[in-house]
Design an enzyme around this catalytic site. Structure first.
Site, PDB file in Angstrom:
ATOM      1  N   CYS A  75       0.662  -1.499   0.099  1.00  0.00           N
ATOM      2  CA  CYS A  75       0.160  -0.103   0.074  1.00  0.00           C
ATOM      3  C   CYS A  75       1.058   1.227   0.336  1.00  0.00           C
ATOM      4  CB  CYS A  75      -0.535   0.154   0.988  1.00  0.00           C
ATOM      5  SG  CYS A  75      -1.746  -1.712   1.239  1.00  0.00           S
ATOM      6  N   ARG A 129       3.372   0.120  -5.042  1.00  0.00           N
ATOM      7  CA  ARG A 129       3.264  -1.010  -3.596  1.00  0.00           C
ATOM      8  C   ARG A 129       2.556  -1.166  -3.676  1.00  0.00           C
ATOM      9  NH1 ARG A 129       7.264   1.789   0.007  1.00  0.00           N
ATOM     10  NH2 ARG A 129       5.152   0.735   1.334  1.00  0.00           N
ATOM     11  N   TRP A 142      -2.540  -2.593  -1.490  1.00  0.00           N
ATOM     12  CA  TRP A 142      -2.601  -4.032  -2.009  1.00  0.00           C
ATOM     13  C   TRP A 142      -3.404  -4.579  -0.889  1.00  0.00           C
ATOM     14  CZ3 TRP A 142      -0.074  -8.049   0.850  1.00  0.00           C
ATOM     15  CH2 TRP A 142       0.742  -9.458   0.078  1.00  0.00           C
ATOM     16  N   ASN A 148      -0.688   2.740   5.910  1.00  0.00           N
ATOM     17  CA  ASN A 148      -0.020   1.247   5.625  1.00  0.00           C
ATOM     18  C   ASN A 148       0.227   1.014   6.662  1.00  0.00           C
ATOM     19  OD1 ASN A 148       2.941   1.309   3.978  1.00  0.00           O
ATOM     20  ND2 ASN A 148       1.428  -0.786   3.749  1.00  0.00           N
ATOM     21  N   GLY A 149       0.072  -0.658   6.424  1.00  0.00           N
ATOM     22  CA  GLY A 149       0.718  -1.676   7.247  1.00  0.00           C
ATOM     23  C   GLY A 149      -0.009  -2.761   7.821  1.00  0.00           C
ATOM     24  N   GLU A 172      15.883 -17.299 -11.772  1.00  0.00           N
ATOM     25  CA  GLU A 172      16.013 -15.999 -11.647  1.00  0.00           C
ATOM     26  C   GLU A 172      15.037 -15.128 -13.237  1.00  0.00           C
ATOM     27  OE1 GLU A 172      15.454 -13.150  -9.940  1.00  0.00           O
ATOM     28  OE2 GLU A 172      15.101 -11.849 -11.009  1.00  0.00           O
ATOM     29  N   LYS A 207      11.066 -14.105 -13.120  1.00  0.00           N
ATOM     30  CA  LYS A 207      10.614 -12.827 -14.430  1.00  0.00           C
ATOM     31  C   LYS A 207       9.749 -13.543 -15.047  1.00  0.00           C
ATOM     32  CE  LYS A 207      11.653 -10.498 -12.115  1.00  0.00           C
ATOM     33  NZ  LYS A 207      13.124 -10.293 -11.862  1.00  0.00           N
ATOM     34  N   GLU A 257       6.343 -13.970 -12.664  1.00  0.00           N
ATOM     35  CA  GLU A 257       5.655 -12.955 -12.423  1.00  0.00           C
ATOM     36  C   GLU A 257       4.870 -11.942 -13.596  1.00  0.00           C
ATOM     37  OE1 GLU A 257       8.144  -9.930  -9.342  1.00  0.00           O
ATOM     38  OE2 GLU A 257       9.699 -11.338 -10.986  1.00  0.00           O
ATOM     39  N   HIS A 293      17.558 -35.780 -12.872  1.00  0.00           N
ATOM     40  CA  HIS A 293      16.853 -36.565 -11.047  1.00  0.00           C
ATOM     41  C   HIS A 293      15.899 -36.907 -10.906  1.00  0.00           C
ATOM     42  CE1 HIS A 293      21.574 -37.695 -10.375  1.00  0.00           C
ATOM     43  NE2 HIS A 293      21.708 -36.168 -10.266  1.00  0.00           N
ATOM     44  N   LYS A 313       5.705  -3.973  -5.177  1.00  0.00           N
ATOM     45  CA  LYS A 313       6.733  -4.181  -4.903  1.00  0.00           C
ATOM     46  C   LYS A 313       7.769  -4.406  -3.778  1.00  0.00           C
ATOM     47  CE  LYS A 313      10.401  -2.410  -7.208  1.00  0.00           C
ATOM     48  NZ  LYS A 313      10.576  -3.513  -8.489  1.00  0.00           N
TER      49      LYS A 313
HETATM   50  C1  F6R Z   1      11.094  -9.925  -8.052  1.00  0.00           C
HETATM   51  C2  F6R Z   1      11.080  -9.152  -6.968  1.00  0.00           C
HETATM   52  C3  F6R Z   1      10.307  -9.705  -5.444  1.00  0.00           C
HETATM   53  C4  F6R Z   1      11.564  -9.126  -4.291  1.00  0.00           C
HETATM   54  C5  F6R Z   1      11.220  -9.316  -3.112  1.00  0.00           C
HETATM   55  C6  F6R Z   1      12.309  -8.619  -1.654  1.00  0.00           C
HETATM   56  O1  F6R Z   1      11.051  -9.046  -9.223  1.00  0.00           O
HETATM   57  O2  F6R Z   1      11.173  -7.928  -7.168  1.00  0.00           O
HETATM   58  O3  F6R Z   1      11.221 -11.173  -5.603  1.00  0.00           O
HETATM   59  O4  F6R Z   1      13.075  -9.960  -5.225  1.00  0.00           O
HETATM   60  O5  F6R Z   1       9.726  -9.164  -2.850  1.00  0.00           O
HETATM   61  O6  F6R Z   1      12.596  -7.177  -2.098  1.00  0.00           O
HETATM   62  P1  F6R Z   1      13.559  -6.680  -2.051  1.00  0.00           P
HETATM   63  O7  F6R Z   1      14.969  -6.662  -3.050  1.00  0.00           O
HETATM   64  O8  F6R Z   1      12.770  -5.168  -2.015  1.00  0.00           O
HETATM   65  O9  F6R Z   1      13.939  -7.079   0.059  1.00  0.00           O
END
Ligand code: F6R
Length: 592
Positions: free
Chosen positions: A2, A27, A73, A99-100, A465, A469, A472, A488, A587
């Site tokens: 949020c 957010r 969120w 937010n929280g 990774e 991506k 996501e 395996h 994010k």
């Molecule tokens: C994926 C992504 C998330 C963050 C994770 C940790 O694209 O962005 O997996 O990497 O939520 O976030 P931070 O790095 O802000 O601790």
């Protein structure tokens, strides 16, 4: 998660506040709302992304020079108009954005309901305006009513609160959720994060936990929970408003991928600072990385580097699992936290645990974030990626890798590795040369329902990774595997419906990984191979992304990931998904 914004201006607040809250949509984006003060509280809110709600109900057409806004969120209560913030008291005289998470909201709600308060939402937040209402009815002013209220809350909060009884101010409060103050010529701001206020001001106060704020047009007071005034430093932000704009690209994610050549150069300029920090280190017997998501994958590459370059036992622990490993911490262990936001709740919780016994280092992108503050890590290294707005991490991942490589190069006093990093920076203009080809390939694979990504050694985390991506932003199931591990078990899944991305740079692992790719090809899968232009073995493979430079497997994670980010991006776009706002994600993950 949020985002919240509040401002007290010398002009109508709504247009400015809606522009600001849009900058926090990373957010959370399932609903949005605004409340302003005139002789009453005016509220507009709805579920959906800001642009859609704005089109429907014209969020900016609302009077008042004071306002608060929220982008959500969902944690408690489905995304709906009723659950969207702001939330008000019974008489619509007090309005709150939050937010929280209020952990004790159920008991507070029960108590307030028994007293006759009427609740309109399923949120935890709604207890807050009703508690404030009670205290104001006892004769307290808004600040004191908020003070009493927050003392009753368990959990995390960043709050902005307005009341018709005191129409010249916003009261704010912070505990375990980020909140900053912005100071401008036209008035003052509260916001969850810096990009929200960059267009208005660069002068910022970073708030700490258990602080209350009284914000008027000409004044800002920061207080502790006993209302003692606190002296705070005003800091000047170096990020520019343009850095948080799309700059002509279709999406933030694409712009942020295109930023990467520059980010490599910018982050390499941290080398001297990193060396200084390394010089302060004692000899550690063990190193432990702690992180989540993409930052966890960057940490895995750190593990391979430290084990091979320094021979120090190293492990990587998911932040959300860290408490199960705390017994083995000691003062010979360095715990490294990787986090782009510096606000991830799981990571911050793990930091608290680690600091009790071990030395800690944070590698973080957001200046002023919680992990960099006094309750944060002992040492801080900044990645120089600038603001990242796309929800999927791209340029911040690369800048984390650069910092990790620099850290290891300095710890190992390995000049050869430092030189290789410098060489990389010189070649950066070539990094995005395969974009058109990737766009073409993505059209072919947009119908896939599963993907495998395989790599060995340093490039196993790259496979993880790449798959993350894909998941996501395309909603296609992607699975990253160590190349040698497929036989395996997972090989049973391979058939001609499953594309496999093979990461095959030159180096000691090449032969074995090549054999693994053959095993896959002979079972009918489509191969997309990332490798070297000079690799003659790849002639028979249809989809290949080849690198001009003979970059070896140790350095390959720094380049090959860019192509995997682009592949996920273009598949997402081909499927008609907005890659900047993948469903269910946000994010900055400030809940555990
Ligand atoms: C994926 C992504 C998330 C963050 C994770 C940790 O694209 O962005 O997996 O990497 O939520 O976030 P931070 O790095 O802000 O601790």
């Amino acid at each position: 998660m949020c985002g919240i914004v509040g401002c007290v201006l010398d002009k109508p607040a709504a247009p400015t506040i809606i522009e600001s809250i849009k900058k926090l949509e990373y957010r959370g984006y399932d609903s949005v709302g605004i409340a302003t003060l005139t002789d009453k509280i005016n509220v507009k809110k709805g579920s959906g992304q800001i642009k859609d709600v704005d089109n429907a109900i014209k969020l900016t057409e609302i009077d008042g020079n004071i306002g608060i806004a929220h982008t959500r969120w969902a944690t408690h209560g489905i995304p709906s108009k009723e659950n969207a913030h702001p939330h008000c008291d019974c008489e619509d005289k007090i309005s709150v954005v939050h937010n929280g998470i209020i952990e004790n909201f159920e008991e507070l709600k029960k108590e307030l309901t028994e007293e006759g308060h009427q609740f309109k939402s399923d949120t935890d937040t709604e207890v807050i305006p009703h508690l404030i209402e009670n205290y104001m009815k006892e004769g307290l002013n808004l600040l004191k009513a908020v003070q009493k209220t927050v003392k009753r809350l368990k959990g995390s909060y960043a709050l902005a609160i307005i009341s018709t009884d005191e129409p010249d101010k916003i009261i704010g409060a912070r505990n375990e959720s980020p909140l900053i103050v912005g100071l401008s010529e036209n008035g003052n701001f509260l916001a969850s994060d810096v990009p929200a206020i960059l267009k208005e001001t660069k002068r910022v106060i970073f708030l700490d936990d258990e602080e209350l704020i009284e914000l008027t047009k000409d004044d800002v007071k920061v207080m502790d929970l006993d209302l003692n005034i606190k002296e705070k430093t005003v800091e000047t932000i170096t990020w520019t408003a343009d850095m948080a704009e799309k700059g002509g690209y279709a999406h933030f994610m694409l712009k942020e991928i295109h930023d990467e050549p520059q980010i490599i150069k910018d982050t390499l300029s941290e080398s001297a600072n990193i060396k200084e920090i390394v010089n302060k280190f004692k000899k550690f017997k063990r190193i432990c990385f702690v992180a989540c998501g993409t930052s966890y994958h960057a940490s895995l590459i750190g593990e391979y580097l430290i084990e091979t370059e320094l021979g120090i036992p190293t492990e990587v622990i998911l932040a959300s699992e860290f408490e199960f490993f705390k017994k083995t911490l000691d003062d010979h262990t360095l715990v490294i936290f990787i986090t782009q936001s510096g606000e991830t709740a799981d990571t911050l919780k793990a930091l608290k645990i680690a600091k009790e016994k071990s030395e800690t280092l944070a590698i973080v992108n957001v200046v002023g974030s919680t992990i960099t503050r006094k309750e944060g890590a002992h040492h801080v290294i900044y990645t120089r990626a600038g603001p990242e707005i796309g929800v999927a991490a791209t340029k911040t991942y690369l800048s984390q890798l650069i910092c990790i490589y620099l850290l290891v190069a300095h710890m190992a006093e390995n000049d050869e590795l430092l030189n290789k990093l410098e060489d990389l920076s010189e070649q950066t203009e070539k990094l995005l040369s395969k974009e058109e080809q990737i766009k073409e390939i993505s059209k072919k694979y947009k119908y896939a329902s599963d993907f495998f990504y395989i790599g060995r050694g340093f490039n196993y985390p790259t496979a993880l990774e790449g798959a993350l991506k894909l998941k996501e932003i395309t909603y296609i199931h992607g699975e990253g595997y160590a190349a040698g591990e497929l036989k395996h078990g997972p090989l049973a899944l391979i058939d001609n419906n499953i594309p496999v991305v093979g990461i095959l740079p030159p180096g000691p692992s090449y032969g074995k990984t090549y054999s693994n790719l053959q095993e896959i090809k002979s079972r009918g899968a489509d191969l997309i191979v990332l490798g070297s232009k000079n690799d003659k073995n790849l002639n028979g493979i249809e989809d290949k992304l080849l690198f001009d430079n003979e970059i070896d497997e140790k350095m390959a994670p720094l380049l090959y990931i860019i192509d995997l980010q682009l592949l996920a991006y273009y598949i997402s776009v081909a499927k008609g998904i907005d890659p900047d706002k993948p469903r269910n994600l946000a994010k900055s993950v400030t809940v555990q």
